[in-house]
Enzyme design. Structure first.
Site, PDB file in Angstrom:
ATOM      1  N   HIS A  16       0.839  -1.203   0.000  1.00 10.74           N
ATOM      2  CA  HIS A  16       0.000   0.000   0.000  1.00 10.74           C
ATOM      3  C   HIS A  16       0.875   1.254   0.000  1.00 10.74           C
ATOM      4  O   HIS A  16       0.635   2.207  -0.747  1.00 10.74           O
ATOM      5  CB  HIS A  16      -0.897   0.049   1.241  1.00 10.74           C
ATOM      6  CG  HIS A  16      -1.933  -1.004   1.304  1.00 10.74           C
ATOM      7  ND1 HIS A  16      -2.097  -1.807   2.403  1.00 10.74           N
ATOM      8  CD2 HIS A  16      -2.884  -1.387   0.416  1.00 10.74           C
ATOM      9  CE1 HIS A  16      -3.094  -2.639   2.185  1.00 10.74           C
ATOM     10  NE2 HIS A  16      -3.588  -2.413   0.979  1.00 10.74           N
ATOM     11  N   LYS A  40     -16.684  -7.257   4.617  1.00 16.18           N
ATOM     12  CA  LYS A  40     -15.401  -7.732   5.137  1.00 16.18           C
ATOM     13  C   LYS A  40     -15.427  -7.862   6.660  1.00 16.18           C
ATOM     14  O   LYS A  40     -16.092  -7.103   7.349  1.00 16.18           O
ATOM     15  CB  LYS A  40     -14.275  -6.764   4.759  1.00 16.18           C
ATOM     16  CG  LYS A  40     -13.855  -6.823   3.321  1.00 16.18           C
ATOM     17  CD  LYS A  40     -12.608  -5.982   3.110  1.00 16.18           C
ATOM     18  CE  LYS A  40     -12.092  -6.089   1.687  1.00 16.18           C
ATOM     19  NZ  LYS A  40     -10.884  -5.284   1.491  1.00 16.18           N
ATOM     20  N   ARG A  89      -2.343  -5.948  -8.584  1.00 20.29           N
ATOM     21  CA  ARG A  89      -1.306  -6.975  -8.541  1.00 20.29           C
ATOM     22  C   ARG A  89      -1.446  -7.958  -9.691  1.00 20.29           C
ATOM     23  O   ARG A  89      -0.461  -8.354 -10.291  1.00 20.29           O
ATOM     24  CB  ARG A  89      -1.382  -7.739  -7.219  1.00 20.29           C
ATOM     25  CG  ARG A  89      -1.119  -6.867  -5.999  1.00 20.29           C
ATOM     26  CD  ARG A  89      -1.572  -7.546  -4.752  1.00 20.29           C
ATOM     27  NE  ARG A  89      -3.029  -7.706  -4.839  1.00 20.29           N
ATOM     28  CZ  ARG A  89      -3.786  -8.247  -3.901  1.00 20.29           C
ATOM     29  NH1 ARG A  89      -3.245  -8.719  -2.820  1.00 20.29           N
ATOM     30  NH2 ARG A  89      -5.084  -8.328  -4.048  1.00 20.29           N
ATOM     31  N   SER A 126      -3.273  -7.867   2.291  1.00 24.50           N
ATOM     32  CA  SER A 126      -3.623  -7.746   3.709  1.00 24.50           C
ATOM     33  C   SER A 126      -4.207  -9.046   4.237  1.00 24.50           C
ATOM     34  O   SER A 126      -3.973  -9.420   5.391  1.00 24.50           O
ATOM     35  CB  SER A 126      -4.620  -6.597   3.913  1.00 24.50           C
ATOM     36  OG  SER A 126      -4.003  -5.363   3.642  1.00 24.50           O
TER      37      SER A 126
END
Length: 163
Positions: A16, A40, A89, A126
């Protein structure tokens, strides 16, 4: 020009910070928007994620951290900005962010800049950090010291409660 780097940052990682630092080189001001996703399950509550993001970004010129609630496009335009910066990514990240970019443009006239993750942090997430930490693994090479320390504190309390 002001740009916004949104995310849940649970926890904020060096990946990040790489995207945030690179965005800060491209824009006059970068707002790291720490949001809440109702789907989440978080390790840290919103207040602590915000605090950790502030501490982790303290040394990056032109960067500030703000809480995000509601629609991202409303947040961005409310700050007088018109750009969102997202890191990707893999192709699956790109596919998702492209859909979001189209929606943000259509709904709020907000443009999206997509930065590829650097090769060093390209496989970092994460979710993986939380999983490693949950099993007592060392995450210090992936997250700032303030985050690593806080996760160790949580793990220590959990061990005391279980023991």
């Amino acid at each position: 020009m002001l740009a916004v780097c949104p995310g849940s940052f649970d926890p904020i990682t060096y990946g990040h910070l790489d995207i945030i630092t690179r965005a800060a080189r491209l824009f006059d001001e970068v707002v790291v928007a720490v949001g809440q996703n109702s789907t989440k399950r978080y390790l840290f509550d919103a207040e602590e994620r915000l605090k950790l993001a502030v501490e982790a970004t303290a040394g990056i010129p032109g960067v500030r951290v703000e809480p995000l609630s509601g629609l991202l496009v409303d947040f961005v335009t409310g700050l007088g900005g018109g750009v969102v910066v997202k890191g990707v990514r893999f192709a699956s990240d790109f596919d998702f962010e492209l859909q979001m970019a189209h929606l943000n443009s259509a709904v709020g006239g907000v443009e999206t800049i997509i930065l590829p993750a650097s090769s060093v942090w390209g496989t970092l997430s994460s979710t993986m950090i939380r999983e490693i930490a949950a099993h007592g693994g060392d995450i210090s090479e992936f997250v700032p010291e303030v985050v690593s320390r806080r996760i160790r504190q949580i793990a220590g309390r959990k061990e005391q409660a279980d023991g």
